[in-house]
Design a protein around this motif. Sequence first.
Motif, PDB file in Angstrom:
ATOM      1  N   VAL A  39       0.833  -1.197   0.000  1.00 36.54           N
ATOM      2  CA  VAL A  39       0.000   0.000   0.000  1.00 36.54           C
ATOM      3  C   VAL A  39       0.874   1.256   0.000  1.00 36.54           C
ATOM      4  O   VAL A  39       0.653   2.194  -0.766  1.00 36.54           O
ATOM      5  CB  VAL A  39      -0.951  -0.013   1.222  1.00 36.54           C
ATOM      6  CG1 VAL A  39      -1.605   1.343   1.392  1.00 36.54           C
ATOM      7  CG2 VAL A  39      -1.982  -1.108   1.060  1.00 36.54           C
ATOM      8  N   THR A  40       1.910   1.247   0.839  1.00 34.52           N
ATOM      9  CA  THR A  40       2.760   2.435   0.929  1.00 34.52           C
ATOM     10  C   THR A  40       3.452   2.717  -0.396  1.00 34.52           C
ATOM     11  O   THR A  40       3.439   3.857  -0.887  1.00 34.52           O
ATOM     12  CB  THR A  40       3.829   2.235   2.018  1.00 34.52           C
ATOM     13  OG1 THR A  40       3.204   1.716   3.168  1.00 34.52           O
ATOM     14  CG2 THR A  40       4.520   3.538   2.333  1.00 34.52           C
ATOM     15  N   CYS A  42       2.789   1.646  -3.422  1.00 32.25           N
ATOM     16  CA  CYS A  42       1.870   1.986  -4.515  1.00 32.25           C
ATOM     17  C   CYS A  42       1.386   3.427  -4.389  1.00 32.25           C
ATOM     18  O   CYS A  42       1.296   4.155  -5.386  1.00 32.25           O
ATOM     19  CB  CYS A  42       0.676   1.035  -4.537  1.00 32.25           C
ATOM     20  SG  CYS A  42       1.097  -0.578  -5.189  1.00 32.25           S
ATOM     21  N   THR A  43       1.068   3.839  -3.179  1.00 28.78           N
ATOM     22  CA  THR A  43       0.659   5.226  -2.986  1.00 28.78           C
ATOM     23  C   THR A  43       1.773   6.169  -3.407  1.00 28.78           C
ATOM     24  O   THR A  43       1.551   7.153  -4.123  1.00 28.78           O
ATOM     25  CB  THR A  43       0.305   5.472  -1.503  1.00 28.78           C
ATOM     26  OG1 THR A  43      -0.527   4.410  -1.055  1.00 28.78           O
ATOM     27  CG2 THR A  43      -0.393   6.789  -1.330  1.00 28.78           C
ATOM     28  N   ILE A  46       1.856   6.356  -7.173  1.00 30.16           N
ATOM     29  CA  ILE A  46       0.832   7.215  -7.793  1.00 30.16           C
ATOM     30  C   ILE A  46       1.209   8.684  -7.617  1.00 30.16           C
ATOM     31  O   ILE A  46       1.146   9.479  -8.565  1.00 30.16           O
ATOM     32  CB  ILE A  46      -0.543   6.903  -7.165  1.00 30.16           C
ATOM     33  CG1 ILE A  46      -0.971   5.490  -7.562  1.00 30.16           C
ATOM     34  CG2 ILE A  46      -1.581   7.921  -7.611  1.00 30.16           C
ATOM     35  CD1 ILE A  46      -2.125   4.940  -6.757  1.00 30.16           C
ATOM     36  N   LEU A  47       1.658   9.019  -6.410  1.00 33.69           N
ATOM     37  CA  LEU A  47       2.023  10.420  -6.152  1.00 33.69           C
ATOM     38  C   LEU A  47       3.195  10.850  -7.035  1.00 33.69           C
ATOM     39  O   LEU A  47       3.208  11.958  -7.582  1.00 33.69           O
ATOM     40  CB  LEU A  47       2.381  10.592  -4.678  1.00 33.69           C
ATOM     41  CG  LEU A  47       1.213  10.439  -3.694  1.00 33.69           C
ATOM     42  CD1 LEU A  47       1.716  10.338  -2.271  1.00 33.69           C
ATOM     43  CD2 LEU A  47       0.259  11.620  -3.841  1.00 33.69           C
ATOM     44  N   GLY A 121       5.991  -0.292  -7.104  1.00 32.19           N
ATOM     45  CA  GLY A 121       4.616  -0.566  -6.710  1.00 32.19           C
ATOM     46  C   GLY A 121       4.051  -1.743  -7.502  1.00 32.19           C
ATOM     47  O   GLY A 121       3.457  -2.666  -6.935  1.00 32.19           O
TER      48      GLY A 121
END
Lengths: 721, 496
Positions: A39-40, A42-43, A46-47, A121
């Motif tokens: 989760v970390t 991948c976030t 995206i950012l 990610g």
Amino acid sequence: MLPDIVLLFIVLGPGLSALVAGFGKPFWGDRFAMLVTTVTVCTAGILSLYQLFAYAFGGNGAEEAVHVAYAAEAAHASKAFDPYIITLMNWVDVAGFKADWAIRVDALSIVMMAVITSVSGLVHVYSWGYMSDDPHRGRFFTYLALFTFTMLMLVVADNFLQLFFGWEGVGLASYLLIGFYNQKASANDAAIKAFVTNRVGDFGLALGIMGIYFLFGSIEFGPVLNAIQDNAILTPLALVEAGPVQSLTIDFIGLNINALELIGVLLFIGAMGKSAQLFLHVWLPDAMEGPTPVSALIHAATMVTAGVYLVCLMSPLYEYAPGAAAMVTVIGALTALFAATVGLAQNDIKRVIAYSTCSQLGYMFFAAGVGAYEAAMFHLFTHAFFKALLFLGAGSVIHGNHHEQDMRNMGGIWIYQKFTYISMLIGTIAIIGLGLPFTKFGFAGFFSKDGIIESAFSASLLGVPYASMAFWAGIIAALLTSFYSWRLIYMTFHGPRASDIAGTEAHAQAHSDDAHGHDDHHSHGPFTPHESPAIMLIPLGLLALGAIFAGVLFYDPMFHHSEAFWAGAIYHSADNTVIAGIDAMKYKGGYEWVFWAPLFVTIIGFLVASFTYYFNRGIGKTMADQGGPLHSLFYNKWYFDEIYQASFVKLTRGLGDTLWKIGDKKLIDGLGPDGMTRLANWGARRISAMHTGFLYHYAFIIIGGVLLFGFVFFIVNGGTS
Amino acid sequence: MDGIPILSLLTFLPAIGAGIILLISGAIRQDGQEAGSKDVLWAGIFVSIATFLLSLFVFFVSFDKDVADYQMVEQAAWFGNISYKMGVDGLSISLILLTTFLTPLCLIASLNSIKMRLTEYVVAFLLLETLVIGVFTALDLFLFYIFFEAGLIPMFLIIGIWGGANRIYAAFKFFLYTLLGSLFMLIAMIYMYSVAGTSDFEALEQFAFSPAAQTWLWLAFFASFAVKMPMWPVHTWLPDAHVEAPTAGSVILAGILLKLGAYGMLRFLLPMFPDASLDFQPFVFALSVIAIVYASLVAFRQTDMKKLIAYSSVAHMGFVTLGIFSFNTIGVQGAVFQMLSHGFISSALFLIVGVVYDRMHTRKIADYGGLVTAMPVYAAFFMLFTMANVGLPGTSGFVGEIMSMAGGFLAARWVAVGAALGVIFSAVYMLRLYRETIFGPMTNSALEGIKDLTRLEVLTLAPLAAATIIFGIAPWLIFNITDSAVARILAEMAGG
């Protein structure tokens, strides 16, 4: 620019998630570790992608105009664009040797952050499927996140020390992941080989950093790069005479050489190690011992490109160190060619892609060497997507074929793994660089690789040393790339199933041996390949999008009209007009063939591969079996491993033994304490031997002694007593 | 705080504790109770922790890190011009903290490994602690000499009584080497006293010895310190001493006693004999580079875990001498940092070896392999300290190495090149050790059922791990303490 808190999250988030996963795994299990890290990262991915797009295309017109104007002015004034820096904490600050823990954001790091976090990610997601039955998958994800963190620290460093932290940090993560199957001797060997070979490179990098400190009295990028661009008058720490930095010389083990050249060469030795360039490339193919997602992330898309990043970051240095830049060109060109030849003859699907990576890195280096840093970075960017795609596709094949990696045992599996097959096709078309010259139709590799080849030619017109050699190496390597890439596709996906040919060459061994994990070589009986689960295919699909569109989207901002994009993060000296020269070649005429040549050789490679591995599959096999000396040279990787084994490894062992057994034991101890002890014992025995207990012995000695004393007394007094 | 001789208190607190332990345990024995109960060790641990707390108090309350000169000076007439004089600066206080930090860990680590003569063992350790702190606080030649030499005795006993099979040979080798060096130093000290008329450090630092005298004095002191470091070629006592010493003995030896030589160089050679130091710079550089490369190569071929780490210590101390003799701020600061960092890392590595030695009673690398599945926590700690020993950035091992090398680079490029070669080899031998003990299949059936770290073992390793990482990412915590002292030493050298 993203807010500080977001930048902090992108860089530190993966590191924290690795910590939480590592310490939380014993309590909350593997799934917890996997979830937190995935989760970390991948976030963060995206950012970072948002940041890249916003940076490249965002902003309303007015702001953009200002930005472009500022950047253009900055570029003309030869002043580095002031990067955005968040200082976290001091690290070291002693006598100008100052380094902070910092996050420095410029165009280079924006590109790198996007590549690292997005590929990472996707690899995290993919690994949920690929590593699903591995008992140590929690540890695996922890290492992946640790790697992501150290790699990010590398690209956001604002000083050489933090860069070195990231540099060796990714080395550690790579070591841990290559040796992930730590029961296997070959995996352990490969891990150590990777670490030690990289250390040889780091030897150069560390000395380069010391040289920079010596010369500039600083190890921060800003002061160092600005001083080079301005040709500032400097008094190095240990020299008496000041002088303009570009003409200072330095005494180095008996040589007196230009300081910038020396530093350029030393830093490049570091880059050679990390980016697996010729002579220090030997670890990369062996690194395929690691699980395949690792190969995709670390040994294709990100870590191995750190060397290219370093050279581009140091563009001001290499602009004024033509000798070092020539070395970059030559090594890059040779690697591009050498690795491609080895890739022709390999049968392990991952090794083919590994040598392909090595070769593509060579392209990036010679681009940087001839002064087309933009081309190098652009190719780094697109290559990350299609090479990660190829590796993850290969992983999907391996997964679907019960851990088979030898392409000779594959064949005909496209029917079972259609999605994987199409993804691999896209990756292949991207890497061979298919596209129509003078148009914007093409896959990612077309824009970036052809950009490199054109840059090399443009540089050769400017008289840049070795540029024409690099150009021809690039052309020939493109031919070979096309051939080995299609060979891979044909051997793996087309033709009859190898198991059908081999019949029931019964391999009864069960494959559910969890402890051995995936990429373990063991054979199986006939089986039907199966397509991988969706969680592995989705990353393939997303990467395929990148492999198709990354080139056409970013051709203008990153390469063609890129002053605004790079905004001073890449520096050109006044007479470096390599990139501009490409347009001149395009429109002046007479050089059209340069633009067509890559396509031409690519088609030849495709045709030859099709002829030998598709239409007449026997020919390829016959060529391999009766290949003669050239084939064995390529197949055995030009015997580098054997030569190194016979020289360096043997020498180290021999020296170690000699110094220990002869140096320490015989010489130092033998002449030192043990010898003294023996001497003392011997003396004591002699003296105690005189203590015989016989009176006449003592009397004799007393009389002799008196006579001797008398004689000495007589002599000393000049014989006149 | 004026009036309380707090440094003397700190120095002699362990010895006083040792005396009390001796009295009480003697009393207990007279009561007919079982001698050698673990209570004695716990009492020793209590005393050493009290000493550690007192040293923290001294550091945080009494010590002013901005003062370059000696502070908290205590002085009392002794005999003749010789006085009992104590004081500390940033250099000595940091080494005192290292000593008081490591001693409790050593005693805790001894809880499981030492089975006989516990009272004597504890007394020897506490006396050793007093003597080592004394070396760092003494500001008078002869006081220094007494502490410096007396420290030999407890260490000699620790190796000779609680050591391994070949302990007598090792103990004598250790004793012979160190004593030989010290004799020269004593003669030199007497000469200094007779010429300068004082044995006070501060006065001697101001006194200019003639160049010829400096040369001889330098050589005499150097002989003693080189043995203690140890520098090539007088290093061969160290592997033997380590192999035979009990775990805690190795920890103290590597962690603290090896620092005495470097401390002496910084206290005597640079400020008191600056001309001779300059003259001998290439000589020391050569020995340092040889030590780094030679010891690393030899370490690679070792079959005994402790010997390997011992040779690695020789190599790492090479960085210390290299940094000191670069005579520039970064090099000397790097050397001081390397001393402290090596104190954490090598101590931890000897504890790591001790953990499996206590279980298997063998130190042969070949007897191990595949420990990772049975001992994951152990493997994680081992990995951390392996990387620290290899000098991975982010651990304290990196900062000292790169800074000493940078100092060397400024002084002479070839030194940095040679030392950097050693950095490659360190990866070779440490990763080999790790791989052959931790990874691979577990082939030795005796290893089956081997237990992971106990809570007590974690308790000894965790503080060292924390120190390695904290000082790795924030080394300025240490530089803040040492920089004024280092600046003073370099200024005295330049001025004298």
